[in-house]
Design a protein around this motif. Structure first.
Motif, PDB file in Angstrom:
ATOM      1  N   SER A   2     -12.501   6.344 -11.479  1.00 20.15           N
ATOM      2  CA  SER A   2     -11.881   5.800 -12.694  1.00 20.15           C
ATOM      3  C   SER A   2     -11.150   6.987 -13.393  1.00 20.15           C
ATOM      4  O   SER A   2     -10.585   6.461 -14.506  1.00 20.15           O
ATOM      5  CB  SER A   2     -13.315   5.571 -13.715  1.00 20.15           C
ATOM      6  N   SER A   3     -10.581   7.989 -12.570  1.00 17.95           N
ATOM      7  CA  SER A   3      -9.965   8.982 -13.386  1.00 17.95           C
ATOM      8  C   SER A   3      -8.552   8.807 -13.010  1.00 17.95           C
ATOM      9  O   SER A   3      -7.494   9.298 -13.789  1.00 17.95           O
ATOM     10  CB  SER A   3     -10.526  10.304 -13.139  1.00 17.95           C
ATOM     11  N   THR A   4      -8.175   7.948 -12.080  1.00 24.77           N
ATOM     12  CA  THR A   4      -6.604   7.689 -11.771  1.00 24.77           C
ATOM     13  C   THR A   4      -6.491   6.154 -11.395  1.00 24.77           C
ATOM     14  O   THR A   4      -7.416   5.528 -11.094  1.00 24.77           O
ATOM     15  CB  THR A   4      -6.088   8.490 -10.569  1.00 24.77           C
ATOM     16  N   PRO A   5      -5.173   5.617 -11.504  1.00 30.45           N
ATOM     17  CA  PRO A   5      -4.991   4.208 -11.166  1.00 30.45           C
ATOM     18  C   PRO A   5      -5.551   4.230  -9.813  1.00 30.45           C
ATOM     19  O   PRO A   5      -5.260   4.955  -8.777  1.00 30.45           O
ATOM     20  CB  PRO A   5      -3.355   4.240 -11.481  1.00 30.45           C
ATOM     21  N   SER A   6      -6.363   2.963  -9.616  1.00 31.16           N
ATOM     22  CA  SER A   6      -6.618   2.649  -8.226  1.00 31.16           C
ATOM     23  C   SER A   6      -6.561   1.329  -7.812  1.00 31.16           C
ATOM     24  O   SER A   6      -6.734   0.143  -8.611  1.00 31.16           O
ATOM     25  CB  SER A   6      -8.281   3.104  -8.167  1.00 31.16           C
ATOM     26  N   LEU A   7      -6.549   1.063  -6.439  1.00 32.19           N
ATOM     27  CA  LEU A   7      -6.755  -0.470  -5.898  1.00 32.19           C
ATOM     28  C   LEU A   7      -7.766  -0.305  -5.008  1.00 32.19           C
ATOM     29  O   LEU A   7      -7.637   0.606  -4.146  1.00 32.19           O
ATOM     30  CB  LEU A   7      -5.446  -0.819  -5.315  1.00 32.19           C
ATOM     31  N   ILE A  40       0.884  -1.094  -0.005  1.00 36.32           N
ATOM     32  CA  ILE A  40       0.047  -0.103   0.057  1.00 36.32           C
ATOM     33  C   ILE A  40       0.879   1.380  -0.164  1.00 36.32           C
ATOM     34  O   ILE A  40       0.553   2.266  -0.833  1.00 36.32           O
ATOM     35  CB  ILE A  40      -0.950  -0.245   1.282  1.00 36.32           C
ATOM     36  N   SER A  41       1.926   1.198   0.829  1.00 33.68           N
ATOM     37  CA  SER A  41       2.684   2.360   0.807  1.00 33.68           C
ATOM     38  C   SER A  41       3.416   2.561  -0.568  1.00 33.68           C
ATOM     39  O   SER A  41       3.499   3.916  -1.033  1.00 33.68           O
ATOM     40  CB  SER A  41       3.869   2.129   2.027  1.00 33.68           C
ATOM     41  N   ALA A  42       4.020   1.473  -1.082  1.00 30.48           N
ATOM     42  CA  ALA A  42       4.678   1.892  -2.332  1.00 30.48           C
ATOM     43  C   ALA A  42       3.547   2.157  -3.464  1.00 30.48           C
ATOM     44  O   ALA A  42       3.984   2.763  -4.512  1.00 30.48           O
ATOM     45  CB  ALA A  42       5.133   0.351  -2.889  1.00 30.48           C
ATOM     46  N   LEU A  43       2.388   1.622  -3.568  1.00 28.45           N
ATOM     47  CA  LEU A  43       1.402   2.133  -4.382  1.00 28.45           C
ATOM     48  C   LEU A  43       1.044   3.637  -4.321  1.00 28.45           C
ATOM     49  O   LEU A  43       0.807   4.152  -5.313  1.00 28.45           O
ATOM     50  CB  LEU A  43      -0.026   1.163  -4.329  1.00 28.45           C
ATOM     51  N   HIS A  47      -1.365   5.463   4.993  1.00 28.05           N
ATOM     52  CA  HIS A  47      -1.084   5.013   3.672  1.00 28.05           C
ATOM     53  C   HIS A  47      -2.089   4.674   2.559  1.00 28.05           C
ATOM     54  O   HIS A  47      -1.787   4.279   1.691  1.00 28.05           O
ATOM     55  CB  HIS A  47      -0.201   3.756   3.991  1.00 28.05           C
ATOM     56  N   SER A  48      -3.305   4.989   3.157  1.00 25.96           N
ATOM     57  CA  SER A  48      -4.395   4.736   2.159  1.00 25.96           C
ATOM     58  C   SER A  48      -5.203   5.905   1.996  1.00 25.96           C
ATOM     59  O   SER A  48      -5.223   6.833   3.014  1.00 25.96           O
ATOM     60  CB  SER A  48      -5.252   3.663   2.452  1.00 25.96           C
ATOM     61  N   ASP A  49      -5.724   6.331   0.771  1.00 27.35           N
ATOM     62  CA  ASP A  49      -6.490   7.522   0.628  1.00 27.35           C
ATOM     63  C   ASP A  49      -7.891   7.238   1.159  1.00 27.35           C
ATOM     64  O   ASP A  49      -8.553   8.482   1.632  1.00 27.35           O
ATOM     65  CB  ASP A  49      -6.993   7.692  -0.956  1.00 27.35           C
ATOM     66  N   ARG A  50      -8.487   6.097   1.337  1.00 29.85           N
ATOM     67  CA  ARG A  50      -9.701   5.740   1.790  1.00 29.85           C
ATOM     68  C   ARG A  50      -9.721   4.655   2.650  1.00 29.85           C
ATOM     69  O   ARG A  50      -9.076   3.599   2.384  1.00 29.85           O
ATOM     70  CB  ARG A  50     -10.862   5.821   0.946  1.00 29.85           C
ATOM     71  N   SER A  51     -10.256   4.587   3.902  1.00 27.40           N
ATOM     72  CA  SER A  51     -10.531   3.430   4.664  1.00 27.40           C
ATOM     73  C   SER A  51     -11.690   3.341   5.339  1.00 27.40           C
ATOM     74  O   SER A  51     -12.106   4.065   6.214  1.00 27.40           O
ATOM     75  CB  SER A  51      -9.099   3.480   5.786  1.00 27.40           C
ATOM     76  N   GLY A  57       1.524   7.082  -6.834  1.00 25.10           N
ATOM     77  CA  GLY A  57       0.367   7.641  -7.601  1.00 25.10           C
ATOM     78  C   GLY A  57      -0.925   6.953  -7.668  1.00 25.10           C
ATOM     79  O   GLY A  57      -1.856   7.338  -8.112  1.00 25.10           O
ATOM     80  N   VAL A  58      -0.757   5.783  -6.899  1.00 24.50           N
ATOM     81  CA  VAL A  58      -2.157   4.843  -7.218  1.00 24.50           C
ATOM     82  C   VAL A  58      -3.001   5.381  -6.026  1.00 24.50           C
ATOM     83  O   VAL A  58      -2.756   5.141  -4.982  1.00 24.50           O
ATOM     84  CB  VAL A  58      -1.814   3.316  -6.893  1.00 24.50           C
ATOM     85  N   ARG A  59      -4.430   5.384  -6.418  1.00 23.78           N
ATOM     86  CA  ARG A  59      -5.343   5.716  -5.180  1.00 23.78           C
ATOM     87  C   ARG A  59      -5.841   4.436  -4.666  1.00 23.78           C
ATOM     88  O   ARG A  59      -6.336   3.362  -5.307  1.00 23.78           O
ATOM     89  CB  ARG A  59      -6.626   6.305  -6.039  1.00 23.78           C
ATOM     90  N   VAL A  60      -5.365   4.221  -3.467  1.00 20.36           N
ATOM     91  CA  VAL A  60      -5.833   3.209  -2.389  1.00 20.36           C
ATOM     92  C   VAL A  60      -6.938   3.126  -1.749  1.00 20.36           C
ATOM     93  O   VAL A  60      -7.189   4.152  -1.001  1.00 20.36           O
ATOM     94  CB  VAL A  60      -4.485   2.676  -1.904  1.00 20.36           C
TER      95      VAL A  60
END
Length: 428
Positions: A133-138, A69-72, A94-98, A76-79
């Protein structure tokens, strides 16, 4: 570029249609398998405990997930993370949303209030956010799977009892579970079988007797055990179908879906465990792994090669094209296998059961299990060796018949232990 991971703490592959079960209805996972690559021999690296009847999710960020998660995030990956239980505070940075959901496990709770259903609703809401859908995401969806005690919704609790009992046998068993007296039996005639079953299971749980029921060697209770577990699996499949349907209408050209688990379940007493073997056996460690990649040409195929849960982290790192330290030196990306490309298969999976449990190693030909040392630094005294793939359930110990193999696999376990010790020292 997007990815969705659905991870279950406990989900037995033996109860899934896409893994060969013919009497339990799991239509949504079966449909996913027809559009994904299914790994027949995926094993959990460090399974969560299954012996504790009060166990709840351990799907908070362990070391490997946190590193990923930290590396993503740095790439620039939205986690986004959805969990049925509270995660460690360390993950929040380390995550954008939890999102942590809580619900009711009571059999009479409505479907909308069950924890996994609420988890799926939260995951769908995150997918529907405009920025999704606008940015890379996990999106990582962490579920308990089939939690202990197994108390499926009342409306499905009795869905599979007729696989094991006729009506008379089942009613006698229900009466014994709830200790009904004559007056109770008279009043229960107006209640449905499902209601009586749900009440009996809830009574066992409240009385603290569920663990004894869960591990009983009684044929009747073991069969009821399987029927109740199956009902919960069907409920999970139906709720998971809501998320799979949502992903079906997703028109993103480049996305990855992974459905997997952290452990299976041992249903009923296992002979090897009764003889002192740690619960590091195929029925406990074998987990589902289905990978769907949009635009792939190999939908509906199966891979018999060994895979391990650390490979999920390596696969995601490969998918998002980031560099990170692999969880173990031999963890590998499964994307080439999904694409049908030839590459060297994993030769083994090594497992730690945690302090006081023991170690295990699985190769295509054998599973070796060693117990924990009894006296300080003394080497473990017990060793079990099971022949694969013939001994599917790890029933016959053949360590004495293959001494060289046993010695070699014990050495490999010691090597893995030393590797983990070095890594722990490096991280401190």
């Amino acid at each position: 570029m997007h990815a969705v991971v659905v991870e279950f703490d406990h989900l037995s592959v033996d109860f899934l249609g896409c893994y060969g079960n013919s009497w339990i209805e799991t239509p949504y996972l079966d449909r996913l398998a027809s559009r994904a690559v299914t790994f027949d021999n995926c094993f959990a690296a460090v399974p969560p405990p299954s012996s504790d009847p009060n166990y709840r999710s351990a799907t908070g960020p362990d070391h490997d997930r946190l590193e990923l998660i930290s590396a993503l995030g740095e790439a620039g990956v939205r986690v986004s993370l959805c969990s049925e239980d509270d995660a460690d505070d360390s993950i929040l940075g380390h995550s954008d949303r939890s999102i942590h959901v809580k619900g009711s496990d009571a059999p009479e709770a409505p479907a909308a209030e069950r924890p996994f259903r609420k988890l799926i609703d939260a995951a769908i809401a995150l997918l529907d956010e405009p920025s999704a859908s606008s940015t890379p995401s996990l999106l990582w969806v962490a579920s308990r799977g089939v939690p202990s005690p197994w108390l499926p919704p009342a409306e499905v609790a009795g869905a599979y009892w007729d696989e094991f009992f006729d009506e008379r046998e089942f009613n006698l068993l229900l009466s014994s579970l709830t200790e009904e007296n004559d007056k109770d039996r008279a009043s229960s005639r107006s209640r449905t079988t499902d209601d009586r079953l749900a009440s009996g299971l809830a009574e066992l749980s409240t009385a603290g007797l569920f663990h004894r029921f869960q591990t009983s060697a009684s044929r009747e209770l073991t069969n009821l055990n399987r029927a109740v577990y199956a009902a919960y699996v069907s409920a999970i499949d139906a709720w998971l179908g809501l998320l799979l349907d949502r992903l079906d209408v997703e028109h993103t050209a480049d996305w990855l879906l992974i459905v997997t688990g952290r452990a299976g379940d041992l249903l009923g007493t296992h002979p090897a465990i009764a003889d002192g073997c740690p619960p590091l056996l195929d029925p406990h460690l074998r987990v589902p792994l289905l990978i769907h990649r949009s635009g792939a040409e190999h939908w509906g195929t199966r891979r018999r090669r060994l895979a391990g849960t650390p490979d999920v982290f390596a696969t995601l790192a490969d998918w998002f094209e980031i560099d990170m330290q692999p969880p173990t030196e031999d963890s590998i990306s499964l994307l080439p296998a999904v694409a049908g490309s030839h590459h060297a298969p994993r030769r083994e999976c090594v497992f730690s059961g945690g302090a006081g449990v023991g170690w295990s190693v699985r190769t295509p030909e054998f599973r070796c299990v060693i117990g924990e040392a009894r006296h300080g630094g003394d080497p473990p005294e017990e060793t079990w060796l099971f022949l694969k793939p013939d001994d599917v359930a790890d029933m016959l110990n053949v360590a004495d018949q293959y001494p060289d193999v046993t010695s070699s696999l014990r050495d490999r376990i010691e090597e893995q232990f030393n590797q983990i010790s070095r890594r722990s020292a490096r991280d401190e």
